[in-house]
Design a protein around this motif. Structure first.
Motif, PDB file in Angstrom:
ATOM      1  N   MET A  42       0.832  -1.173   0.000  1.00 47.06           N
ATOM      2  CA  MET A  42       0.000   0.000   0.000  1.00 47.06           C
ATOM      3  C   MET A  42       0.886   1.251   0.000  1.00 47.06           C
ATOM      4  O   MET A  42       1.828   1.352   0.772  1.00 47.06           O
ATOM      5  CB  MET A  42      -0.902  -0.028   1.229  1.00 47.06           C
ATOM      6  CG  MET A  42      -1.772   1.161   1.379  1.00 47.06           C
ATOM      7  SD  MET A  42      -2.744   0.977   2.880  1.00 47.06           S
ATOM      8  CE  MET A  42      -4.244   1.673   2.323  1.00 47.06           C
ATOM      9  N   ALA A  43       0.582   2.191  -0.869  1.00 44.02           N
ATOM     10  CA  ALA A  43       1.378   3.409  -1.003  1.00 44.02           C
ATOM     11  C   ALA A  43       1.143   4.335   0.189  1.00 44.02           C
ATOM     12  O   ALA A  43       0.028   4.455   0.685  1.00 44.02           O
ATOM     13  CB  ALA A  43       1.009   4.130  -2.291  1.00 44.02           C
ATOM     14  N   LEU A  44       2.219   4.980   0.626  1.00 42.95           N
ATOM     15  CA  LEU A  44       2.108   5.933   1.724  1.00 42.95           C
ATOM     16  C   LEU A  44       1.592   7.266   1.199  1.00 42.95           C
ATOM     17  O   LEU A  44       1.919   7.682   0.094  1.00 42.95           O
ATOM     18  CB  LEU A  44       3.468   6.151   2.374  1.00 42.95           C
ATOM     19  CG  LEU A  44       4.067   4.975   3.136  1.00 42.95           C
ATOM     20  CD1 LEU A  44       5.451   5.347   3.655  1.00 42.95           C
ATOM     21  CD2 LEU A  44       3.179   4.565   4.283  1.00 42.95           C
ATOM     22  N   LEU A  45       0.809   7.935   2.010  1.00 38.39           N
ATOM     23  CA  LEU A  45       0.386   9.295   1.696  1.00 38.39           C
ATOM     24  C   LEU A  45       1.545  10.236   2.010  1.00 38.39           C
ATOM     25  O   LEU A  45       2.459   9.890   2.762  1.00 38.39           O
ATOM     26  CB  LEU A  45      -0.853   9.656   2.511  1.00 38.39           C
ATOM     27  CG  LEU A  45      -2.081   8.784   2.239  1.00 38.39           C
ATOM     28  CD1 LEU A  45      -3.194   9.118   3.216  1.00 38.39           C
ATOM     29  CD2 LEU A  45      -2.550   8.956   0.811  1.00 38.39           C
ATOM     30  N   ASP A  46       1.508  11.446   1.447  1.00 40.85           N
ATOM     31  CA  ASP A  46       2.610  12.400   1.617  1.00 40.85           C
ATOM     32  C   ASP A  46       3.002  12.596   3.086  1.00 40.85           C
ATOM     33  O   ASP A  46       4.174  12.566   3.432  1.00 40.85           O
ATOM     34  CB  ASP A  46       2.248  13.752   1.011  1.00 40.85           C
ATOM     35  CG  ASP A  46       2.226  13.724  -0.502  1.00 40.85           C
ATOM     36  OD1 ASP A  46       2.717  12.745  -1.098  1.00 40.85           O
ATOM     37  OD2 ASP A  46       1.707  14.690  -1.087  1.00 40.85           O
ATOM     38  N   HIS A  47       2.016  12.806   3.942  1.00 43.52           N
ATOM     39  CA  HIS A  47       2.323  13.094   5.346  1.00 43.52           C
ATOM     40  C   HIS A  47       2.925  11.893   6.067  1.00 43.52           C
ATOM     41  O   HIS A  47       3.655  12.046   7.029  1.00 43.52           O
ATOM     42  CB  HIS A  47       1.085  13.601   6.084  1.00 43.52           C
ATOM     43  CG  HIS A  47      -0.009  12.595   6.194  1.00 43.52           C
ATOM     44  ND1 HIS A  47      -0.915  12.387   5.183  1.00 43.52           N
ATOM     45  CD2 HIS A  47      -0.334  11.741   7.183  1.00 43.52           C
ATOM     46  CE1 HIS A  47      -1.761  11.447   5.549  1.00 43.52           C
ATOM     47  NE2 HIS A  47      -1.432  11.035   6.757  1.00 43.52           N
ATOM     48  N   GLU A  48       2.657  10.685   5.587  1.00 44.45           N
ATOM     49  CA  GLU A  48       3.196   9.494   6.235  1.00 44.45           C
ATOM     50  C   GLU A  48       4.693   9.329   5.978  1.00 44.45           C
ATOM     51  O   GLU A  48       5.348   8.521   6.635  1.00 44.45           O
ATOM     52  CB  GLU A  48       2.436   8.252   5.765  1.00 44.45           C
ATOM     53  CG  GLU A  48       0.996   8.237   6.261  1.00 44.45           C
ATOM     54  CD  GLU A  48       0.198   7.087   5.700  1.00 44.45           C
ATOM     55  OE1 GLU A  48      -0.485   6.421   6.499  1.00 44.45           O
ATOM     56  OE2 GLU A  48       0.260   6.854   4.473  1.00 44.45           O
ATOM     57  N   LYS A 101      -1.213  20.305   0.584  1.00 39.63           N
ATOM     58  CA  LYS A 101      -1.476  21.590  -0.065  1.00 39.63           C
ATOM     59  C   LYS A 101      -0.335  21.948  -1.001  1.00 39.63           C
ATOM     60  O   LYS A 101       0.804  22.075  -0.561  1.00 39.63           O
ATOM     61  CB  LYS A 101      -1.638  22.701   0.983  1.00 39.63           C
ATOM     62  CG  LYS A 101      -2.780  22.491   1.940  1.00 39.63           C
ATOM     63  CD  LYS A 101      -4.088  22.678   1.249  1.00 39.63           C
ATOM     64  CE  LYS A 101      -5.240  22.560   2.242  1.00 39.63           C
ATOM     65  NZ  LYS A 101      -6.514  22.680   1.631  1.00 39.63           N
ATOM     66  N   PRO A 102      -0.616  22.126  -2.284  1.00 41.32           N
ATOM     67  CA  PRO A 102       0.462  22.466  -3.222  1.00 41.32           C
ATOM     68  C   PRO A 102       1.112  23.833  -2.984  1.00 41.32           C
ATOM     69  O   PRO A 102       2.328  23.930  -3.006  1.00 41.32           O
ATOM     70  CB  PRO A 102      -0.199  22.403  -4.592  1.00 41.32           C
ATOM     71  CG  PRO A 102      -1.480  21.693  -4.400  1.00 41.32           C
ATOM     72  CD  PRO A 102      -1.861  21.845  -2.961  1.00 41.32           C
ATOM     73  N   PRO A 103       0.345  24.913  -2.765  1.00 44.85           N
ATOM     74  CA  PRO A 103       1.011  26.206  -2.588  1.00 44.85           C
ATOM     75  C   PRO A 103       1.824  26.239  -1.289  1.00 44.85           C
ATOM     76  O   PRO A 103       1.354  25.791  -0.247  1.00 44.85           O
ATOM     77  CB  PRO A 103      -0.134  27.216  -2.516  1.00 44.85           C
ATOM     78  CG  PRO A 103      -1.315  26.514  -3.081  1.00 44.85           C
ATOM     79  CD  PRO A 103      -1.109  25.055  -2.808  1.00 44.85           C
ATOM     80  N   LYS A 104       3.047  26.750  -1.367  1.00 43.93           N
ATOM     81  CA  LYS A 104       3.920  26.804  -0.196  1.00 43.93           C
ATOM     82  C   LYS A 104       3.286  27.565   0.956  1.00 43.93           C
ATOM     83  O   LYS A 104       3.431  27.194   2.112  1.00 43.93           O
ATOM     84  CB  LYS A 104       5.254  27.437  -0.558  1.00 43.93           C
ATOM     85  CG  LYS A 104       6.141  26.556  -1.383  1.00 43.93           C
ATOM     86  CD  LYS A 104       7.454  27.264  -1.664  1.00 43.93           C
ATOM     87  CE  LYS A 104       8.330  26.411  -2.544  1.00 43.93           C
ATOM     88  NZ  LYS A 104       9.586  27.100  -2.866  1.00 43.93           N
ATOM     89  N   ALA A 105       2.596  28.648   0.643  1.00 43.12           N
ATOM     90  CA  ALA A 105       1.991  29.458   1.702  1.00 43.12           C
ATOM     91  C   ALA A 105       0.929  28.665   2.451  1.00 43.12           C
ATOM     92  O   ALA A 105       0.819  28.781   3.677  1.00 43.12           O
ATOM     93  CB  ALA A 105       1.379  30.726   1.116  1.00 43.12           C
TER      94      ALA A 105
END
Length: 150
Positions: free
Chosen positions: A1-7, A57-61
């Motif tokens: 199972m693929a990890l999500l970004d935060h994982e 969230k894609p935007p850095k801000a």
């Protein structure tokens, strides 16, 4: 199972460890301290949730805003541990360990989570350049007149 970004973020896993500790510590609080118990739970839960949401969230801000909220919630947890210790609700050693963990988690997040420059109201700074007509545009080429007002 693929990890999500935060994982993939160590700070996310550390925040889950702190949440586990905080949920165990709320069992020490007396029944009459429901507000304090709920506040500690909300603050501890907020840390991993904001890290996870920010990483998506894609935007850095936007990412920086969520990571800043997570850092603030970790600080709130540390203060809540002080309140619990002073009120005699938690054994001093347990409260100090949890406070140290919350502080180290905040420092870890501060050092290991990507940061961007933020000005008031969470908008990322964009350096302005002038155009031939003098109206100016941001670094990404967006005209100043096309941007939403601050």
């Amino acid at each position: 199972m693929a990890l999500l970004d935060h994982e993939n973020l160590d700070v996310y896993h550390r925040s889950i460890e702190f949440l586990t500790l905080a949920l165990r510590l709320v069992t020490y609080l007396p029944r009459g301290e429901r507000e304090l118990r709920e506040q500690l739970k909300r603050a501890a839960i907020s840390v991993p949730l904001n890290i996870a949401e920010g990483s998506g969230k894609p935007p850095k801000a936007d990412r920086a805003r969520f990571y800043a909220i997570a850092r603030g919630s970790a600080m709130e947890c540390g203060a809540l541990m002080d309140v619990c210790r002073v009120a005699g609700f938690l054994p001093p050693a347990e409260a100090e360990d949890a406070k140290t963990f919350a502080g180290s988690n905040r420092r870890y997040a501060h050092e290991n989570v990507p940061r961007v420059s933020i000005r008031r109201h969470g908008r990322a700074r964009a350096r302005r350049t002038s155009t031939e007509d003098g109206r100016g545009e941001t670094e990404d080429g967006e005209r100043a007149s096309q941007r939403a007002p601050p």
